[in-house]
Design an enzyme around this catalytic site. Structure first.
Site, PDB file in Angstrom:
ATOM      1  N   GLU A  87       0.946  -0.825  -0.161  1.00 40.36           N
ATOM      2  CA  GLU A  87      -0.078  -0.212  -0.129  1.00 40.36           C
ATOM      3  C   GLU A  87       0.912   1.146  -0.321  1.00 40.36           C
ATOM      4  OE1 GLU A  87      -3.138   0.390   3.369  1.00 40.36           O
ATOM      5  OE2 GLU A  87      -3.998   2.264   2.441  1.00 40.36           O
ATOM      6  N   LYS A 265      -6.450  -0.719  12.181  1.00 32.84           N
ATOM      7  CA  LYS A 265      -6.608  -1.121  10.427  1.00 32.84           C
ATOM      8  C   LYS A 265      -4.828  -0.684  10.334  1.00 32.84           C
ATOM      9  CE  LYS A 265      -6.254  -0.962   6.095  1.00 32.84           C
ATOM     10  NZ  LYS A 265      -4.694   0.079   4.975  1.00 32.84           N
ATOM     11  N   ASP A 281       4.986 -14.441  11.068  1.00 31.60           N
ATOM     12  CA  ASP A 281       3.753 -15.537  11.790  1.00 31.60           C
ATOM     13  C   ASP A 281       2.967 -14.054  11.489  1.00 31.60           C
ATOM     14  OD1 ASP A 281       1.022 -16.225  11.739  1.00 31.60           O
ATOM     15  OD2 ASP A 281       1.750 -18.594  12.587  1.00 31.60           O
ATOM     16  N   HIS A 379      -2.172   9.976   0.710  1.00 29.11           N
ATOM     17  CA  HIS A 379      -2.251   9.318   0.178  1.00 29.11           C
ATOM     18  C   HIS A 379      -2.647   9.138  -1.314  1.00 29.11           C
ATOM     19  CE1 HIS A 379      -3.827   4.755   0.798  1.00 29.11           C
ATOM     20  NE2 HIS A 379      -4.259   4.766  -0.108  1.00 29.11           N
TER      21      HIS A 379
HETATM   22  C1  LIG Z   1       2.167  11.044   3.271  1.00 33.16           C
HETATM   23  C2  LIG Z   1       2.432  11.973   3.942  1.00 33.16           C
HETATM   24  C3  LIG Z   1       4.162  11.219   4.671  1.00 33.16           C
HETATM   25  C4  LIG Z   1       3.118  13.389   2.912  1.00 33.16           C
HETATM   26  O1  LIG Z   1       2.961  14.792   3.959  1.00 33.16           O
HETATM   27  P1  LIG Z   1       3.547  15.658   3.580  1.00 33.16           P
HETATM   28  O2  LIG Z   1       3.291  16.758   4.975  1.00 33.16           O
HETATM   29  O3  LIG Z   1       3.145  15.720   2.523  1.00 33.16           O
HETATM   30  O4  LIG Z   1       5.355  15.892   4.111  1.00 33.16           O
HETATM   31  P2  LIG Z   1       6.501  16.606   3.266  1.00 33.16           P
HETATM   32  O5  LIG Z   1       6.719  16.354   1.853  1.00 33.16           O
HETATM   33  O6  LIG Z   1       6.236  17.590   4.186  1.00 33.16           O
HETATM   34  O7  LIG Z   1       7.567  15.644   4.406  1.00 33.16           O
HETATM   35  C5  LIG Z   1       6.966  14.973   4.841  1.00 33.16           C
HETATM   36  C6  LIG Z   1       8.045  13.250   5.699  1.00 33.16           C
HETATM   37  O8  LIG Z   1       7.630  12.676   5.341  1.00 33.16           O
HETATM   38  C7  LIG Z   1       8.804  11.870   4.912  1.00 33.16           C
HETATM   39  N1  LIG Z   1       7.685  11.859   3.357  1.00 33.16           N
HETATM   40  C8  LIG Z   1       6.887  12.407   2.725  1.00 33.16           C
HETATM   41  N2  LIG Z   1       6.363  12.694   1.639  1.00 33.16           N
HETATM   42  C9  LIG Z   1       7.574  11.256   1.209  1.00 33.16           C
HETATM   43  C10 LIG Z   1       7.934  10.129  -0.254  1.00 33.16           C
HETATM   44  N3  LIG Z   1       7.643  10.256  -1.298  1.00 33.16           N
HETATM   45  N4  LIG Z   1       8.890   9.043   0.771  1.00 33.16           N
HETATM   46  C11 LIG Z   1       8.797   8.464   1.562  1.00 33.16           C
HETATM   47  N5  LIG Z   1       8.679   9.611   2.886  1.00 33.16           N
HETATM   48  C12 LIG Z   1       8.876  10.892   2.544  1.00 33.16           C
HETATM   49  C13 LIG Z   1      10.105  11.720   4.918  1.00 33.16           C
HETATM   50  O9  LIG Z   1       9.965  11.557   6.194  1.00 33.16           O
HETATM   51  C14 LIG Z   1       9.319  13.673   5.122  1.00 33.16           C
HETATM   52  O10 LIG Z   1      10.354  14.189   5.777  1.00 33.16           O
HETATM   53  P3  LIG Z   1      12.117  14.758   5.429  1.00 33.16           P
HETATM   54  O11 LIG Z   1      12.456  13.824   4.677  1.00 33.16           O
HETATM   55  O12 LIG Z   1      11.743  15.812   3.811  1.00 33.16           O
HETATM   56  O13 LIG Z   1      12.952  15.093   6.116  1.00 33.16           O
HETATM   57  C15 LIG Z   1       1.821  12.883   4.879  1.00 33.16           C
HETATM   58  O14 LIG Z   1       0.657  12.811   4.228  1.00 33.16           O
HETATM   59  C16 LIG Z   1       0.644  10.909   5.944  1.00 33.16           C
HETATM   60  O15 LIG Z   1       1.651  11.634   7.051  1.00 33.16           O
HETATM   61  N6  LIG Z   1       0.093  10.812   5.863  1.00 33.16           N
HETATM   62  C17 LIG Z   1      -0.371   9.227   6.584  1.00 33.16           C
HETATM   63  C18 LIG Z   1      -0.598   8.689   4.778  1.00 33.16           C
HETATM   64  C19 LIG Z   1      -1.052   7.803   5.709  1.00 33.16           C
HETATM   65  O16 LIG Z   1      -1.933   7.487   6.937  1.00 33.16           O
HETATM   66  N7  LIG Z   1      -1.251   6.496   4.685  1.00 33.16           N
HETATM   67  C20 LIG Z   1      -1.317   4.654   4.904  1.00 33.16           C
HETATM   68  C21 LIG Z   1      -2.874   4.126   4.369  1.00 33.16           C
HETATM   69  S1  LIG Z   1      -4.162   5.121   5.066  1.00 33.16           S
HETATM   70  C22 LIG Z   1      -5.080   4.372   5.547  1.00 33.16           C
HETATM   71  O17 LIG Z   1      -4.980   2.725   5.166  1.00 33.16           O
HETATM   72  C23 LIG Z   1      -5.356   3.779   6.991  1.00 33.16           C
HETATM   73  C24 LIG Z   1      -6.456   4.931   7.589  1.00 33.16           C
HETATM   74  C25 LIG Z   1      -5.777   5.867   7.066  1.00 33.16           C
HETATM   75  O18 LIG Z   1      -7.848   4.633   7.669  1.00 33.16           O
HETATM   76  C26 LIG Z   1      -6.286   4.806   9.125  1.00 33.16           C
HETATM   77  C27 LIG Z   1      -7.254   5.428  10.054  1.00 33.16           C
HETATM   78  O19 LIG Z   1      -8.258   6.169   9.365  1.00 33.16           O
HETATM   79  O20 LIG Z   1      -6.476   5.992  11.389  1.00 33.16           O
HETATM   80  N1  LIG Z   2      -1.794 -21.120  15.715  1.00 36.95           N
HETATM   81  C1  LIG Z   2      -0.309 -20.773  15.472  1.00 36.95           C
HETATM   82  O1  LIG Z   2      -0.304 -19.680  15.215  1.00 36.95           O
HETATM   83  C2  LIG Z   2       0.845 -21.835  14.312  1.00 36.95           C
HETATM   84  C3  LIG Z   2       1.495 -20.993  14.325  1.00 36.95           C
HETATM   85  N2  LIG Z   2       2.889 -21.937  13.913  1.00 36.95           N
HETATM   86  C4  LIG Z   2       4.010 -22.056  13.253  1.00 36.95           C
HETATM   87  O2  LIG Z   2       5.310 -22.097  13.574  1.00 36.95           O
HETATM   88  C5  LIG Z   2       5.893 -21.054  14.203  1.00 36.95           C
HETATM   89  C6  LIG Z   2       6.771 -20.308  15.423  1.00 36.95           C
HETATM   90  O3  LIG Z   2       6.787 -21.588  15.965  1.00 36.95           O
HETATM   91  P1  LIG Z   2       8.360 -21.561  17.297  1.00 36.95           P
HETATM   92  O4  LIG Z   2       8.128 -22.554  18.060  1.00 36.95           O
HETATM   93  O5  LIG Z   2       8.969 -19.930  17.019  1.00 36.95           O
HETATM   94  O6  LIG Z   2       9.532 -21.982  15.725  1.00 36.95           O
HETATM   95  P2  LIG Z   2      10.366 -23.109  15.856  1.00 36.95           P
HETATM   96  O7  LIG Z   2       9.540 -23.826  16.497  1.00 36.95           O
HETATM   97  O8  LIG Z   2      10.877 -23.148  14.336  1.00 36.95           O
HETATM   98  O9  LIG Z   2      12.259 -21.830  16.998  1.00 36.95           O
HETATM   99  C7  LIG Z   2      11.766 -22.719  18.086  1.00 36.95           C
HETATM  100  C8  LIG Z   2      12.749 -23.584  18.782  1.00 36.95           C
HETATM  101  O10 LIG Z   2      14.313 -22.577  18.277  1.00 36.95           O
HETATM  102  C9  LIG Z   2      14.644 -22.988  19.465  1.00 36.95           C
HETATM  103  N3  LIG Z   2      16.296 -21.504  20.072  1.00 36.95           N
HETATM  104  C10 LIG Z   2      17.274 -21.461  19.637  1.00 36.95           C
HETATM  105  N4  LIG Z   2      17.645 -19.809  20.243  1.00 36.95           N
HETATM  106  C11 LIG Z   2      16.564 -20.017  21.205  1.00 36.95           C
HETATM  107  C12 LIG Z   2      16.117 -18.746  21.633  1.00 36.95           C
HETATM  108  N5  LIG Z   2      17.004 -17.651  22.342  1.00 36.95           N
HETATM  109  N6  LIG Z   2      14.579 -18.622  22.362  1.00 36.95           N
HETATM  110  C13 LIG Z   2      13.534 -19.442  21.778  1.00 36.95           C
HETATM  111  N7  LIG Z   2      13.803 -20.264  21.073  1.00 36.95           N
HETATM  112  C14 LIG Z   2      15.566 -20.410  20.620  1.00 36.95           C
HETATM  113  C15 LIG Z   2      14.762 -23.754  20.742  1.00 36.95           C
HETATM  114  O11 LIG Z   2      14.773 -25.233  20.423  1.00 36.95           O
HETATM  115  P3  LIG Z   2      15.086 -25.929  19.829  1.00 36.95           P
HETATM  116  O12 LIG Z   2      16.514 -25.482  19.788  1.00 36.95           O
HETATM  117  O13 LIG Z   2      15.193 -26.935  20.138  1.00 36.95           O
HETATM  118  O14 LIG Z   2      14.758 -25.723  18.060  1.00 36.95           O
HETATM  119  C16 LIG Z   2      12.606 -23.153  20.503  1.00 36.95           C
HETATM  120  O15 LIG Z   2      11.737 -24.396  20.707  1.00 36.95           O
HETATM  121  C17 LIG Z   2       6.164 -20.735  12.711  1.00 36.95           C
HETATM  122  O16 LIG Z   2       6.456 -20.694  11.223  1.00 36.95           O
HETATM  123  C18 LIG Z   2       4.094 -20.239  12.541  1.00 36.95           C
HETATM  124  O17 LIG Z   2       3.379 -20.070  11.759  1.00 36.95           O
HETATM  125  C19 LIG Z   2       2.468 -23.510  14.012  1.00 36.95           C
HETATM  126  C20 LIG Z   2       0.958 -24.368  14.326  1.00 36.95           C
HETATM  127  C21 LIG Z   2       0.016 -22.829  14.775  1.00 36.95           C
END
Ligand SMILES: CC(C)(COP(=O)([O-])OP(=O)([O-])OC[C@H]1O[C@@H](n2cnc3c(N)ncnc32)[C@H](O)[C@@H]1OP(=O)([O-])[O-])[C@@H](O)C(=O)NCCC(=O)NCCSC(=O)C[C@@](C)(O)CC(=O)[O-]
Ligand SMILES: NC(=O)C1=CN([C@@H]2O[C@H](COP(=O)(O)OP(=O)(O)OC[C@H]3O[C@@H](n4cnc5c(N)ncnc54)[C@H](OP(=O)(O)O)[C@@H]3O)[C@@H](O)[C@H]2O)C=CC1
Length: 427
Positions: A87, A265, A281, A379
């Site tokens: 997006e 969202k 995940d 946007h």
């Molecule tokens: C879009 C902006 C940032 C423009 O905002 P602006 O004021 O026109 O931007 P600007 O030109 O003054 O720039 C400000 C800063 O924005 C960044 N920036 C600015 N332009 C760019 C670009 N092209 N690419 C990358 N970064 C950009 C950049 O960091 C920049 O700083 P600088 O680098 O200049 O110091 C602003 O209008 C904004 O924040 N809008 C919000 C947009 C948004 O939330 N989008 C999400 C999708 S909508 C949605 O899905 C969710 C929603 C909205 O429904 C959730 C809700 O309802 O709560």
């Molecule tokens: N409902 C859900 O969300 C479900 C999700 N999944 C899937 O399960 C996966 C994630 O499971 P997860 O258990 O994280 O994965 P893994 O089993 O791949 O990894 C965890 C393992 O890593 C090892 N490990 C090594 N270092 C560390 C550390 N510092 N901290 C913790 N563990 C360490 C441990 O044991 P060891 O050394 O013995 O490996 C541990 O059991 C994802 O792919 C997910 O999509 C699966 C089923 C259901």
């Protein structure tokens, strides 16, 4: 009557074929062109062998853009935040918000311990209320059996820590639900917890005289909450009036579930983009987050904005986040490994804190835009570039077409096409 579409989707042993063999079948059935097949077969930065081992029935790969949001200061530390998302404006908005929220320590965040819940579902216990006490009486034995499944976790100080038992009445009768509380440290933890839940189930059957049915992690990760908060002067965000309006928007989300869902969202825009970049995940994250938002029985916003007694805008977000830096696809996907390197984080706890902070910033950017110029300017400005490209613009023409659509306030695919045709036919 003959069904429309393909003749049959029943393809026995499809999974046993190679990627190319599967692709050939799909090509024939779906009438794909050579060009389409080549696009699918282009695995980009993912080794086909890795792709084929990550999921089943693979016939190709699909790339999303990988971006980096800048300007983030979280708990006094600067971060570059990798984001993968389809997006437009999300990354720009995150960077924009992070720029405004850098004051002092920047955004603050604190995650709980990384405790996940494993559920063991017991049916037909001899006596449900006696069974609860019997399970609790055998708690140490059960924890020991769970921990015997995972040496690594135990050595690192994690593992099964506690047990909870509840009686749940379903429309099929009484069930006992045992919760195994597991510190999964740096893992997302589902596999780990599932293994433990299955391992202790026979013991719980013996204790209760019942039948252990489901043995599975719960994605309602209420012991894995993360809190992010921020305090910013009105001058940094456009003045007191903007701050007041952001609080009004926050209050509306608290009062109206229709608004709360969209509000959340906006938060998930940031959180899921980081989740995708780091191969988390994301279904688990979404399921947990929305369940938490509805914990009171009504769907509520995950964040809240207020103005404090100094006139500063304050924002607070609370969300369960089940994320890992080991396990799952995190270490398999080469780009996820690079994402973690860019993030420069040391633990799953720190990743969760960064993600919550990004969610709060993303929410702030959206609310600020909504209460000032409206969401569409920023946007649609960025969306206009997409439409220009889709309409066939390349090189400099992308900006020219996008700018003209924005200037005229006519941002649509048809108009982009019209402009591209106009400019290309006139050279
Ligand atoms: C879009 C902006 C940032 C423009 O905002 P602006 O004021 O026109 O931007 P600007 O030109 O003054 O720039 C400000 C800063 O924005 C960044 N920036 C600015 N332009 C760019 C670009 N092209 N690419 C990358 N970064 C950009 C950049 O960091 C920049 O700083 P600088 O680098 O200049 O110091 C602003 O209008 C904004 O924040 N809008 C919000 C947009 C948004 O939330 N989008 C999400 C999708 S909508 C949605 O899905 C969710 C929603 C909205 O429904 C959730 C809700 O309802 O709560
Ligand atoms: N409902 C859900 O969300 C479900 C999700 N999944 C899937 O399960 C996966 C994630 O499971 P997860 O258990 O994280 O994965 P893994 O089993 O791949 O990894 C965890 C393992 O890593 C090892 N490990 C090594 N270092 C560390 C550390 N510092 N901290 C913790 N563990 C360490 C441990 O044991 P060891 O050394 O013995 O490996 C541990 O059991 C994802 O792919 C997910 O999509 C699966 C089923 C259901």
């Amino acid at each position: 009557m003959e069904q429309e579409g393909i003749k049959t989707s029943r393809i026995q042993g499809f999974y046993k074929l190679s990627i190319d063999e599967r692709l050939k079948i799909v090509k024939e059935i779906a009438n794909l062109t050579d060009e389409e097949v080549n696009l699918l077969r282009n695995f980009g930065n993912l080794d086909p062998k890795i792709a084929d081992s990550m999921i089943e029935n693979v016939i190709g790969a699909m790339s999303y853009p990988f971006a980096v949001a800048v300007n983030f200061k979280i708990n006094g530390k600067d971060y570059l935040v990798p984001m993968v998302i389809e997006e437009p404006s999300v990354v720009a908005a995150a960077s924009n918000a992070a720029r405004m929220l850098r004051e002092g320590e920047g955004i603050r965040a604190l995650a709980d311990k990384q405790y996940m819940i494993g559920q063991i579902h017991i049916l037909n216990p001899k006596s449900p209320y006696t069974a609860i006490n019997e399970i609790l009486l055998h708690k140490e034995e059960i924890l020991e059996a769970a921990n015997a499944t995972n040496n690594t976790l135990r050595k690192l100080g994690g593992g099964a820590k506690d047990i909870e038992v509840r009686i749940v009445e379903t429309r099929r009768g009484i069930s006992i639900i045992v919760h195994l509380i597991v510190d999964v440290l740096d893992a997302m933890g589902a596999n780990t917890v599932n293994t433990m839940a299955e391992a202790v189930a026979p013991m719980i059957e013996r204790i209760t005289g019942g039948e252990a049915r489901l043995k599975i992690v719960s994605n309602y990760a209420i012991y894995r909450l993360v809190r992010a908060w921020v305090r910013v002067s009105p001058d940094a965000i456009g003045g007191r009036d903007v701050a007041e309006k952001i609080v009004d928007a926050s209050a509306l989300a608290e009062a109206d579930p229709f608004r709360a869902v969209t509000h959340n969202k906006g938060i998930m825009n940031g959180i899921i983009a980081v989740a995708l970049a780091t191969a988390q995940d994301h279904r688990a994250i979404e399921a947990g987050a929305h369940a938490y938002a509805a914990r009171s029985g009504t769907y509520k916003p995950l964040s809240r904005w207020d103005i404090d007694s100094d006139g500063y805008l304050t924002g607070f977000l609370e969300i369960p986040l089940q994320v890992g830096i080991v396990g799952g696809a995190v270490k398999t996907h080469p780009i996820a490994r690079i994402a973690l390197k860019i993030l420069n984080i040391k633990s799953a706890k720190e990743l969760a804190e960064v993600m919550a902070a990004v969610g709060l910033a993303q929410n702030f950017a959206a609310l600020r835009a909504l209460v000032t110029e409206g969401i569409q300017r920023g946007h649609m400005k960025l969306h206009a570039r997409n439409l220009a490209i889709l309409a066939g613009a390349t090189g400099e023409l992308v900006e020219i077409v996008a700018e003209q659509m924005i200037k005229e306030g006519k941002i649509s695919f048809d108009y982009a096409k019209e402009l591209v045709e106009k400019y290309t036919s006139h050279g």
